[in-house]
Scaffold this motif. Sequence first.
Motif, PDB file in Angstrom:
ATOM      1  N   LEU A  19      56.183  15.903  26.700  1.00 52.51           N
ATOM      2  CA  LEU A  19      57.096  15.039  25.946  1.00 52.51           C
ATOM      3  C   LEU A  19      56.339  13.797  25.482  1.00 52.51           C
ATOM      4  N   THR A  20      56.481  13.489  24.223  1.00 54.65           N
ATOM      5  CA  THR A  20      55.777  12.335  23.639  1.00 54.65           C
ATOM      6  C   THR A  20      56.389  11.024  24.120  1.00 54.65           C
ATOM      7  N   THR A  21      55.522  10.068  24.475  1.00 59.01           N
ATOM      8  CA  THR A  21      55.986   8.715  24.814  1.00 59.01           C
ATOM      9  C   THR A  21      55.328   7.735  23.854  1.00 59.01           C
ATOM     10  N   LEU A  35      42.384  19.867  29.806  1.00 61.85           N
ATOM     11  CA  LEU A  35      43.831  19.828  30.024  1.00 61.85           C
ATOM     12  C   LEU A  35      44.504  21.141  29.665  1.00 61.85           C
ATOM     13  N   GLY A  36      43.834  21.966  28.876  1.00 59.48           N
ATOM     14  CA  GLY A  36      44.440  23.232  28.447  1.00 59.48           C
ATOM     15  C   GLY A  36      44.436  24.318  29.509  1.00 59.48           C
ATOM     16  N   VAL A  37      43.779  24.070  30.645  1.00 64.94           N
ATOM     17  CA  VAL A  37      43.635  25.158  31.626  1.00 64.94           C
ATOM     18  C   VAL A  37      44.083  24.771  33.045  1.00 64.94           C
ATOM     19  N   PHE A  95      58.181  22.376  36.852  1.00 66.61           N
ATOM     20  CA  PHE A  95      56.805  22.824  36.621  1.00 66.61           C
ATOM     21  C   PHE A  95      56.421  22.455  35.194  1.00 66.61           C
ATOM     22  N   GLU A  96      55.223  21.896  35.044  1.00 66.61           N
ATOM     23  CA  GLU A  96      54.831  21.491  33.689  1.00 66.61           C
ATOM     24  C   GLU A  96      53.331  21.514  33.520  1.00 66.61           C
ATOM     25  N   ALA A  97      52.919  21.814  32.270  1.00 59.03           N
ATOM     26  CA  ALA A  97      51.497  21.735  31.950  1.00 59.03           C
ATOM     27  C   ALA A  97      51.072  20.283  32.107  1.00 59.03           C
ATOM     28  N   VAL A  98      49.789  20.076  32.384  1.00 60.54           N
ATOM     29  CA  VAL A  98      49.367  18.695  32.631  1.00 60.54           C
ATOM     30  C   VAL A  98      49.071  17.949  31.337  1.00 60.54           C
ATOM     31  N   GLY A 152      49.458  16.535  27.302  1.00 63.49           N
ATOM     32  CA  GLY A 152      50.506  15.913  26.507  1.00 63.49           C
ATOM     33  C   GLY A 152      50.859  16.773  25.303  1.00 63.49           C
ATOM     34  N   SER A 153      51.512  16.138  24.324  1.00 63.86           N
ATOM     35  CA  SER A 153      52.033  16.894  23.182  1.00 63.86           C
ATOM     36  C   SER A 153      50.961  17.174  22.124  1.00 63.86           C
ATOM     37  N   ALA A 154      49.747  16.676  22.340  1.00 65.98           N
ATOM     38  CA  ALA A 154      48.587  16.968  21.472  1.00 65.98           C
ATOM     39  C   ALA A 154      48.939  16.924  19.984  1.00 65.98           C
ATOM     40  N   PRO A 155      49.356  15.758  19.479  1.00 63.97           N
ATOM     41  CA  PRO A 155      49.773  15.701  18.071  1.00 63.97           C
ATOM     42  C   PRO A 155      48.670  16.126  17.099  1.00 63.97           C
ATOM     43  N   ASP A 156      47.388  15.980  17.531  1.00 63.56           N
ATOM     44  CA  ASP A 156      46.276  16.339  16.616  1.00 63.56           C
ATOM     45  C   ASP A 156      46.231  17.826  16.285  1.00 63.56           C
ATOM     46  N   ILE A 157      46.788  18.678  17.160  1.00 66.02           N
ATOM     47  CA  ILE A 157      46.719  20.120  16.871  1.00 66.02           C
ATOM     48  C   ILE A 157      48.114  20.759  16.797  1.00 66.02           C
ATOM     49  N   ALA A 158      49.164  19.929  16.889  1.00 67.14           N
ATOM     50  CA  ALA A 158      50.526  20.489  16.922  1.00 67.14           C
ATOM     51  C   ALA A 158      50.840  21.245  15.634  1.00 67.14           C
ATOM     52  N   LEU A 200      46.800  26.349  17.459  1.00 70.92           N
ATOM     53  CA  LEU A 200      45.491  26.204  18.107  1.00 70.92           C
ATOM     54  C   LEU A 200      45.601  25.906  19.600  1.00 70.92           C
ATOM     55  N   ALA A 201      46.814  25.600  20.067  1.00 74.60           N
ATOM     56  CA  ALA A 201      46.959  25.143  21.457  1.00 74.60           C
ATOM     57  C   ALA A 201      46.661  26.261  22.449  1.00 74.60           C
ATOM     58  N   ASN A 202      46.088  25.865  23.559  1.00 79.35           N
ATOM     59  CA  ASN A 202      45.823  26.805  24.643  1.00 79.35           C
ATOM     60  C   ASN A 202      47.070  26.887  25.539  1.00 79.35           C
ATOM     61  N   PRO A 203      47.697  28.042  25.631  1.00 82.84           N
ATOM     62  CA  PRO A 203      48.901  28.132  26.459  1.00 82.84           C
ATOM     63  C   PRO A 203      48.611  28.319  27.944  1.00 82.84           C
ATOM     64  N   ARG A 241      40.139  27.532  21.151  1.00 89.44           N
ATOM     65  CA  ARG A 241      39.055  26.656  20.704  1.00 89.44           C
ATOM     66  C   ARG A 241      38.670  25.587  21.723  1.00 89.44           C
ATOM     67  N   ASP A 242      39.659  25.043  22.453  1.00 90.02           N
ATOM     68  CA  ASP A 242      39.382  23.964  23.410  1.00 90.02           C
ATOM     69  C   ASP A 242      38.443  24.394  24.521  1.00 90.02           C
ATOM     70  N   VAL A 243      38.354  25.704  24.785  1.00 84.08           N
ATOM     71  CA  VAL A 243      37.439  26.174  25.841  1.00 84.08           C
ATOM     72  C   VAL A 243      36.349  27.067  25.235  1.00 84.08           C
TER      73      VAL A 243
HETATM   74  P1  NAI Z   1      47.153  15.089  25.060  1.00 82.59           P
HETATM   75  O1  NAI Z   1      47.054  15.812  26.348  1.00 82.59           O
HETATM   76  O2  NAI Z   1      48.334  15.390  24.216  1.00 82.59           O
HETATM   77  O3  NAI Z   1      45.843  15.381  24.197  1.00 82.59           O
HETATM   78  C1  NAI Z   1      44.532  15.003  24.611  1.00 82.59           C
HETATM   79  C2  NAI Z   1      43.507  15.930  23.938  1.00 82.59           C
HETATM   80  O4  NAI Z   1      43.546  17.214  24.560  1.00 82.59           O
HETATM   81  C3  NAI Z   1      43.781  16.174  22.457  1.00 82.59           C
HETATM   82  O5  NAI Z   1      42.560  16.260  21.779  1.00 82.59           O
HETATM   83  C4  NAI Z   1      44.484  17.518  22.453  1.00 82.59           C
HETATM   84  O6  NAI Z   1      44.299  18.251  21.245  1.00 82.59           O
HETATM   85  C5  NAI Z   1      43.844  18.236  23.623  1.00 82.59           C
HETATM   86  N1  NAI Z   1      44.775  19.185  24.252  1.00 82.59           N
HETATM   87  C6  NAI Z   1      45.803  18.876  25.090  1.00 82.59           C
HETATM   88  N2  NAI Z   1      46.445  19.986  25.456  1.00 82.59           N
HETATM   89  C7  NAI Z   1      45.828  21.013  24.861  1.00 82.59           C
HETATM   90  C8  NAI Z   1      46.048  22.428  24.858  1.00 82.59           C
HETATM   91  N3  NAI Z   1      47.037  23.011  25.561  1.00 82.59           N
HETATM   92  N4  NAI Z   1      45.229  23.200  24.108  1.00 82.59           N
HETATM   93  C9  NAI Z   1      44.225  22.660  23.413  1.00 82.59           C
HETATM   94  N5  NAI Z   1      43.953  21.334  23.383  1.00 82.59           N
HETATM   95  C10 NAI Z   1      44.754  20.519  24.101  1.00 82.59           C
HETATM   96  O7  NAI Z   1      47.091  13.524  25.387  1.00 82.59           O
HETATM   97  P2  NAI Z   1      47.403  12.260  24.476  1.00 82.59           P
HETATM   98  O8  NAI Z   1      46.887  12.485  23.086  1.00 82.59           O
HETATM   99  O9  NAI Z   1      46.915  11.122  25.266  1.00 82.59           O
HETATM  100  O10 NAI Z   1      48.974  12.152  24.436  1.00 82.59           O
HETATM  101  C11 NAI Z   1      49.795  12.631  23.365  1.00 82.59           C
HETATM  102  C12 NAI Z   1      51.249  12.413  23.740  1.00 82.59           C
HETATM  103  O11 NAI Z   1      51.603  13.221  24.872  1.00 82.59           O
HETATM  104  C13 NAI Z   1      51.610  10.965  24.145  1.00 82.59           C
HETATM  105  O12 NAI Z   1      52.850  10.644  23.553  1.00 82.59           O
HETATM  106  C14 NAI Z   1      51.723  11.012  25.640  1.00 82.59           C
HETATM  107  O13 NAI Z   1      52.601  10.057  26.129  1.00 82.59           O
HETATM  108  C15 NAI Z   1      52.261  12.411  25.846  1.00 82.59           C
HETATM  109  N6  NAI Z   1      51.948  12.955  27.192  1.00 82.59           N
HETATM  110  C16 NAI Z   1      52.928  13.664  27.809  1.00 82.59           C
HETATM  111  C17 NAI Z   1      52.693  14.250  29.040  1.00 82.59           C
HETATM  112  C18 NAI Z   1      53.791  15.023  29.667  1.00 82.59           C
HETATM  113  O14 NAI Z   1      54.789  15.292  29.030  1.00 82.59           O
HETATM  114  N7  NAI Z   1      53.656  15.419  30.911  1.00 82.59           N
HETATM  115  C19 NAI Z   1      51.398  14.103  29.708  1.00 82.59           C
HETATM  116  C20 NAI Z   1      50.406  13.394  28.948  1.00 82.59           C
HETATM  117  C21 NAI Z   1      50.694  12.827  27.725  1.00 82.59           C
END
Ligand code: NAI
Length: 334
Positions: free
Chosen positions: A70-72, A241-243, A256-259, A261-267, A271-274, A313-315
């Motif tokens: 969830l985005t904050t 973080l993808g694994v 239970f949750e992935a560690v 974030g919402s990775a806006p750069d690849i949303a 491309l996301a790793n599930p 791609r992330d791995v």
């Molecule tokens: P992020 O984890 O979203 O991304 C960090 C980097 O890791 C980015 O380059 C992203 O593309 C890559 N990445 C993350 N997950 C990936 C995946 N499954 N596959 C491939 N690449 C992956 O962290 P960021 O950018 O600091 O936070 C973005 C938003 O997410 C913020 O609004 C933050 O508050 C929120 N957030 C939410 C969390 C939660 O809901 N538990 C935990 C961490 C951040």
Amino acid sequence: MAHTITLIPGDGIGPEVSAAVVRILAAARAPIEWEEHIAGMQALNRYGDPLPFAVLESIERNRVALKGPLTTPVGEGFASVNVRLRKELDLYANLRPVRSLPGILTRFGPVDLVVVRENTEDLYSGLEHIVVPGVVESLKIITERASTRIARFAFEYARRENRRKVTAVHKANIMKLSDGLFLDCFRRVARDYPEIEIEEKIVDNACLQLVMNPQQFDVLLLENLYGDIISDLAAGLVGGLGVVGGANLGDTIAVFEAVHGSAPDIAGKNLANPTAMLLSALMMLRHIGEADAADRISAALCRVLAERQIRTRDVGGTATTTEFTEAILAELEA
Ligand code: NAI
């Protein structure tokens, strides 16, 4: 009988990785009925509240949830929904097993450790205010109650999972009272678990040791802030973080949750790793007593990564989210 589980797909890449996981669990015939809810930005836009009451009510009723990121907003806007969820549901323990996966190359050799993070207090209590313009005070709250129950959680986990050592990570040389109390509680609880070795490390040294020799660690026990930082560092040891999967646990409720974030750069780019969300779902399956389905999915995941060398791609791979998911589905159906 099917288990009813709350599903929050989440923001950004959340819906993509959640959809992948739902398909994989269905293919493994895990008996689950999903009760889907939106939270975060989507809920804010639709209902004017990033954490609608219906979400909390659903999790409280089902006692188990699978949640996407969830985005904050940073520095402004609404308070973190993740933090609110943990507080409202008293999910006091954040559990993150960090294990190397086959076929994913890293700089650090095989890693197998577990981060246990206190989830409800410390500097995340959200108690900060402007004293006078230019001076801000942010309060670090450490209590005996929360420190004791997270220490007990760590030792119970270590005992149940046959782990040999619990390392408490702290900065009690500087924060003598707050981190000192956390350490006192750790030492007191440890007496009830004589078969488990204990160790204490100052947080800066713990960071150094984690990248120099991560194999020395087993279970790490940390306050909220150190735990937040070190758990991402630990994820980096095994591929990012993808694994890595995780869970926020209370006495009766488990989310239970992935560690990541919402990775806006690849949303939205497929491309996301599930894998991270999938590993969290495997923890969930074991929690609800569906270990067979978890084992089958885990074996399929390992075959895709190691034998078929299909990776996102992330791995270091080239697969899309869909291609990677379909490779796991094919393995499950083989
Ligand atoms: P992020 O984890 O979203 O991304 C960090 C980097 O890791 C980015 O380059 C992203 O593309 C890559 N990445 C993350 N997950 C990936 C995946 N499954 N596959 C491939 N690449 C992956 O962290 P960021 O950018 O600091 O936070 C973005 C938003 O997410 C913020 O609004 C933050 O508050 C929120 N957030 C939410 C969390 C939660 O809901 N538990 C935990 C961490 C951040």
